[in-house]
Enzyme design. Structure first.
Site, PDB file in Angstrom:
ATOM      1  N   CYS A   2      17.094  17.257 -23.198  1.00  0.00           N
ATOM      2  CA  CYS A   2      17.956  17.076 -24.937  1.00  0.00           C
ATOM      3  C   CYS A   2      19.009  15.975 -24.069  1.00  0.00           C
ATOM      4  O   CYS A   2      19.183  15.431 -23.551  1.00  0.00           O
ATOM      5  CB  CYS A   2      18.491  18.934 -24.397  1.00  0.00           C
ATOM      6  N   ARG A  27      15.090  12.643 -28.423  1.00  0.00           N
ATOM      7  CA  ARG A  27      15.044  13.459 -27.027  1.00  0.00           C
ATOM      8  C   ARG A  27      15.088  14.843 -26.905  1.00  0.00           C
ATOM      9  O   ARG A  27      14.946  15.649 -25.966  1.00  0.00           O
ATOM     10  CB  ARG A  27      17.013  13.278 -26.115  1.00  0.00           C
ATOM     11  N   TRP A  74      15.644  21.042 -26.582  1.00  0.00           N
ATOM     12  CA  TRP A  74      13.950  20.708 -26.399  1.00  0.00           C
ATOM     13  C   TRP A  74      13.734  22.121 -25.368  1.00  0.00           C
ATOM     14  O   TRP A  74      14.339  21.529 -24.701  1.00  0.00           O
ATOM     15  CB  TRP A  74      13.543  19.200 -25.862  1.00  0.00           C
ATOM     16  N   ASN A 100      21.508  19.250 -20.236  1.00  0.00           N
ATOM     17  CA  ASN A 100      20.136  18.842 -20.301  1.00  0.00           C
ATOM     18  C   ASN A 100      19.076  19.313 -18.969  1.00  0.00           C
ATOM     19  O   ASN A 100      20.404  18.416 -18.119  1.00  0.00           O
ATOM     20  CB  ASN A 100      20.222  16.908 -20.828  1.00  0.00           C
ATOM     21  N   GLY A 101      18.628  19.508 -19.254  1.00  0.00           N
ATOM     22  CA  GLY A 101      18.362  19.412 -17.162  1.00  0.00           C
ATOM     23  C   GLY A 101      17.311  20.835 -16.988  1.00  0.00           C
ATOM     24  O   GLY A 101      17.575  21.958 -17.791  1.00  0.00           O
ATOM     25  N   GLU A 491      -6.351   5.434 -24.194  1.00  0.00           N
ATOM     26  CA  GLU A 491      -4.483   5.207 -24.921  1.00  0.00           C
ATOM     27  C   GLU A 491      -4.862   5.685 -26.121  1.00  0.00           C
ATOM     28  O   GLU A 491      -4.071   5.874 -27.113  1.00  0.00           O
ATOM     29  CB  GLU A 491      -3.922   3.890 -24.221  1.00  0.00           C
ATOM     30  N   LYS A 495      -2.904   8.437 -28.552  1.00  0.00           N
ATOM     31  CA  LYS A 495      -1.868   7.998 -29.429  1.00  0.00           C
ATOM     32  C   LYS A 495      -2.329   8.547 -30.620  1.00  0.00           C
ATOM     33  O   LYS A 495      -1.855   9.306 -31.858  1.00  0.00           O
ATOM     34  CB  LYS A 495      -2.351   6.415 -30.047  1.00  0.00           C
ATOM     35  N   GLU A 498      -1.685  12.450 -30.454  1.00  0.00           N
ATOM     36  CA  GLU A 498       0.155  12.753 -30.813  1.00  0.00           C
ATOM     37  C   GLU A 498       0.291  12.599 -31.581  1.00  0.00           C
ATOM     38  O   GLU A 498       1.879  12.854 -31.898  1.00  0.00           O
ATOM     39  CB  GLU A 498       0.811  12.740 -28.667  1.00  0.00           C
ATOM     40  N   HIS A 514     -24.310  10.974 -19.844  1.00  0.00           N
ATOM     41  CA  HIS A 514     -24.046  12.200 -18.804  1.00  0.00           C
ATOM     42  C   HIS A 514     -23.336  12.996 -19.375  1.00  0.00           C
ATOM     43  O   HIS A 514     -22.561  14.168 -19.060  1.00  0.00           O
ATOM     44  CB  HIS A 514     -23.079  11.747 -17.459  1.00  0.00           C
ATOM     45  N   LYS A 614      10.253  12.579 -26.363  1.00  0.00           N
ATOM     46  CA  LYS A 614      10.145  11.746 -25.415  1.00  0.00           C
ATOM     47  C   LYS A 614      10.030  11.384 -23.530  1.00  0.00           C
ATOM     48  O   LYS A 614       9.573  10.242 -23.701  1.00  0.00           O
ATOM     49  CB  LYS A 614      11.066  10.753 -25.871  1.00  0.00           C
TER      50      LYS A 614
HETATM   51  C1  AGP Z   1       3.141   8.425 -24.632  1.00  0.00           C
HETATM   52  O1  AGP Z   1       2.757   8.397 -25.627  1.00  0.00           O
HETATM   53  C2  AGP Z   1       3.820  10.009 -24.254  1.00  0.00           C
HETATM   54  N1  AGP Z   1       4.362  10.724 -25.901  1.00  0.00           N
HETATM   55  C3  AGP Z   1       3.686  10.744 -23.463  1.00  0.00           C
HETATM   56  O2  AGP Z   1       2.001  10.773 -22.770  1.00  0.00           O
HETATM   57  C4  AGP Z   1       4.538   9.743 -22.164  1.00  0.00           C
HETATM   58  O3  AGP Z   1       3.097   8.543 -22.009  1.00  0.00           O
HETATM   59  C5  AGP Z   1       4.072  10.285 -20.980  1.00  0.00           C
HETATM   60  O4  AGP Z   1       5.232  11.555 -20.778  1.00  0.00           O
HETATM   61  C6  AGP Z   1       4.774   9.760 -19.604  1.00  0.00           C
HETATM   62  O5  AGP Z   1       6.193   9.689 -19.665  1.00  0.00           O
HETATM   63  P1  AGP Z   1       7.194   8.219 -19.200  1.00  0.00           P
HETATM   64  O6  AGP Z   1       6.988   6.669 -18.946  1.00  0.00           O
HETATM   65  O7  AGP Z   1       8.332   8.306 -19.400  1.00  0.00           O
HETATM   66  O8  AGP Z   1       7.166   8.740 -17.839  1.00  0.00           O
END
Ligand code: AGP
Length: 619
Positions: A2, A27, A74, A100-101, A491, A495, A498, A514, A614
């Site tokens: 958050c 956040r 969040w 936050n936490g 990756e 991308k 997500e 396989h 994030k």
């Molecule tokens: C990446 O596009 C994602 N948002 C997510 O996988 C992110 O890379 C992952 O949560 C790790 O976050 P960090 O690098 O802040 O540890």
């Protein structure tokens, strides 16, 4: 995760809080709320939904007062709702808290407080903090917070105000980030720097178990024993514009196009006449020379950067290296010890699983290196050494510039190790560094091909949308690659999925026979990374296998490659010629942009995709 903010000064607190929350929405954004203090009355408004829902509500019910706290959420405990939104109050309605936490012992505290007659209205863990502070309140809110947080287990960054103390803003942190913004006759508390940059560029990063008492003209930082701590302020070099979209439609697009500039800065900062420089590293060269193996531990995109790091470390630093997702590492029995260097890669430096993995590795005697983007983040501070990626604030949830910055640091760290461990001759090292120095310009050239709104990747995305609708939404994406670009296949798929919510999988191309080849018919679009490399011919065979089964192929190739033109490719993307080792830095650019344009075609919320935040600061 958050975002929290607090303000004390002469401005109208509501304006500062809303502006700050708008900079913290990345956040978490499932509910938001603020409370201000005016004439000894706490005035509170909170709403489920994005920040704009709260702003709408405030239009009918504006809040006065020059002291206040705010929160964008969040959800971790309790579904997103008006009641569960922060701020939360104690029984008397005199104490307001934003947090936050995660308070891991909140149920036990809630039970004990309920036995004393405390009444709770929400399902959150946060609410118990307000009641705990009430229990200790004897006329001094800072003292009460200092006593209350000692009983908390888990992570917290909190801001607290009391209706009878209009001159005091109190904060505390453990394992969740919290900074102080220092102004003239005004002070701020916030989860992250962008929230205060409109008002000040001078901040203090707080450490774990510190309690902060702010007035508009003073700050006091104490540890849990009450001892006053002196801390040096940090001047923030990047301005609010960097944290704004800079004219792009989305933060993600802005951050994709920042990558060449960031890569250039990283090389300028880290490469000088004496070689590769990591000022902040703090792990002795002699210790690095003694390392016998490397474990790279991370999540998501950072994990993919780590997988790429494995190829370069084994090839050039001659070190056995393995890569783990943090959530697996921390619950296994990882055989790491004083001879193992554990590298935690994390953009936010707050990912709960990665922080836990760091602590596990240290417990087992390993030295830990953090590769982080957020200064003063928990992982950065708890590691034995840190190398900052200095990619600037990454606001889009989908990580792009942080990924290429992580790759850059991993390349530099590999070459640094190769130099001190003499696993590469000085001549070869010099050649590799010269090649590396070409990358920012090559990346800039590649990005320039996509500067215009109507470029081939945007066109391919439109094609895919038409095809997808014709197939009644049956199509999907597969990403195939080999060797050092295999992590890029993962990756690229991440991308896409997500931000567009489409099904997408990355595979090592050698795995097709396989099992995954059963997926191939005329439906999936298969992105093949077939740049010039030692596995180029193998990739051509994979492309033939896909085409023979009616698959649609998007090929990412090295510019000028004529051979590929004989393989009946449906869509061709070229990247500039470069040393194979560094090609991942270029290959990932079209993968990022393809995901962006497809998501835009499908009208998705690109910067704030559903269900994501994030930084995942909870398990
Ligand atoms: C990446 O596009 C994602 N948002 C997510 O996988 C992110 O890379 C992952 O949560 C790790 O976050 P960090 O690098 O802040 O540890």
């Amino acid at each position: 995760m958050c975002g929290i903010i607090g303000y004390i000064g002469d401005r109208r607190a509501q304006d500062v809080l809303i502006k700050g929350l708008s900079r913290l929405e990345y956040r978490g954004y499932d509910s938001a709320g603020i409370v201000t203090l005016k004439d000894n009355k706490l005035c509170l408004v909170k709403k489920q939904g994005k920040l704009r829902a709260l702003i709408e509500e405030l239009k009918n019910n504006p809040l006065e007062g020059t002291l206040g706290i705010g929160h964008t959420r969040w959800a971790t405990h309790g579904v997103p709702s008006d009641t569960n939104a922060h701020p939360h109050l104690d029984c008397s309605g005199k104490i307001a808290v934003v947090h936050n936490g995660i308070i891991e012992n909140y149920l036990e505290l809630k039970k004990a407080l309920s036995k004393k007659g405390h009444k709770f209205v929400s399902e959150t863990d946060t609410e118990i903090i307000a009641h705990l502070i009430e229990k200790f309140y004897k006329g001094d809110i800072e003292e009460a917070v200092l006593k209350a947080v000692k009983l908390l287990k888990g992570s917290y960054a909190i801001a607290v105000i009391h209706k009878n103390e209009p001159d005091k803003l109190v904060g505390a942190r453990c394992d969740s980030p919290l900074i102080i913004g220092l102004g003239k006759s005004e002070n701020f508390l916030a989860s992250d720097v962008p929230a205060v940059l409109d008002y000040t560029d001078t901040v203090i990063y707080l450490e774990n178990h510190e309690v902060i008492g702010l007035t508009k003209d003073s700050i006091r930082i104490r540890d849990l024993s009450g001892r006053v701590i002196r801390k040096k302020p940090t001047k923030i070099k990047w301005d609010i514009a960097q944290a704004e979209k800079g004219g792009y439609d989305h933060f993600m697009l802005k951050e994709i196009f920042e990558q060449a500039h960031i890569l250039k800065n990283i090389l300028e900062e880290r490469l000088n006449n004496s070689g590769i420089v990591f000022e902040e590293l703090k792990i002795k060269t002699s210790d690095l020379r003694r390392v016998k193996r490397i474990a790279i531990v991370a999540c998501g995109t950072a994990y993919h950067a780590g997988l790429t790091g494995k190829y370069m470390l084994e090839e050039y630093a001659g070190l056995p290296s393995w890569v783990d997702t943090s959530s697996e590492f921390r619950y296994r029995n990882p055989i790491v010890d004083k001879d193992t260097l554990v590298v935690i890669v994390s953009q936010s430096g707050e990912t709960a699983d990665s922080l836990a993995a760091l602590r596990e590795a240290r417990k087992r005697g390993s030295k830990v290196l953090g590769i982080c983007n957020v200064l003063g983040s928990s992982i950065a501070r708890e590691a034995d050494g840190v190398i900052y990626t200095h990619a600037g604030p990454e606001i889009a949830v989908a990580s792009t510039k942080a990924y290429t910055a992580q790759l850059a640091i991993l390349y530099l760290f590999t070459l640094y190790l190769a130099g001190i461990r003499k696993t590469v001759s000085p001549g070869k090292l010099g050649l590799l560094i010269r090649e590396f120095k070409k990358m920012p310009a090559l990346m800039g050239e590649l990005l320039d091909e996509y500067k215009s709104e109507y470029n081939i990747l945007a066109a391919y995305a439109q094609e895919f949308k038409r095809y997808y609708l014709q197939k009644h939404n049956k199509s999907c994406f597969l990403y195939l690659a080999r060797n050092i670009n295999y992590p890029n296949a993962l990756e690229g798929a991440l991308k896409l999925k997500e931000i567009s919510y489409l099904s997408a999988e990355g595979y090592p191309a050698g795995e097709m026979k396989h099992g995954p080849i059963a997926l191939i018919d005329e439906n999936p679009w298969v992105v093949c990374i077939v740049t010039r490399s030692k596995t180029y011919d193998k990739m051509l065979s994979n492309i033939q296998e896909v085409k023979a089964r009616g698959g649609i192929v998007i090929a990412i190739t090295t510019e000028g490659d004529k051979t590929i033109l004989h393989y009946n490719i449906n869509y061709l993307i070229e990247i500039p010629k470069t040393e194979e080792l560094f090609s991942p830095l270029l290959v990932v650019i079209p993968l990022q942009l393809l995901a962006y344009y497809v998501a835009r075609e499908f009208g998705c919320d690109i910067d704030q995709p559903r269900n994501l935040a994030k930084s995942v600061t909870v398990e």
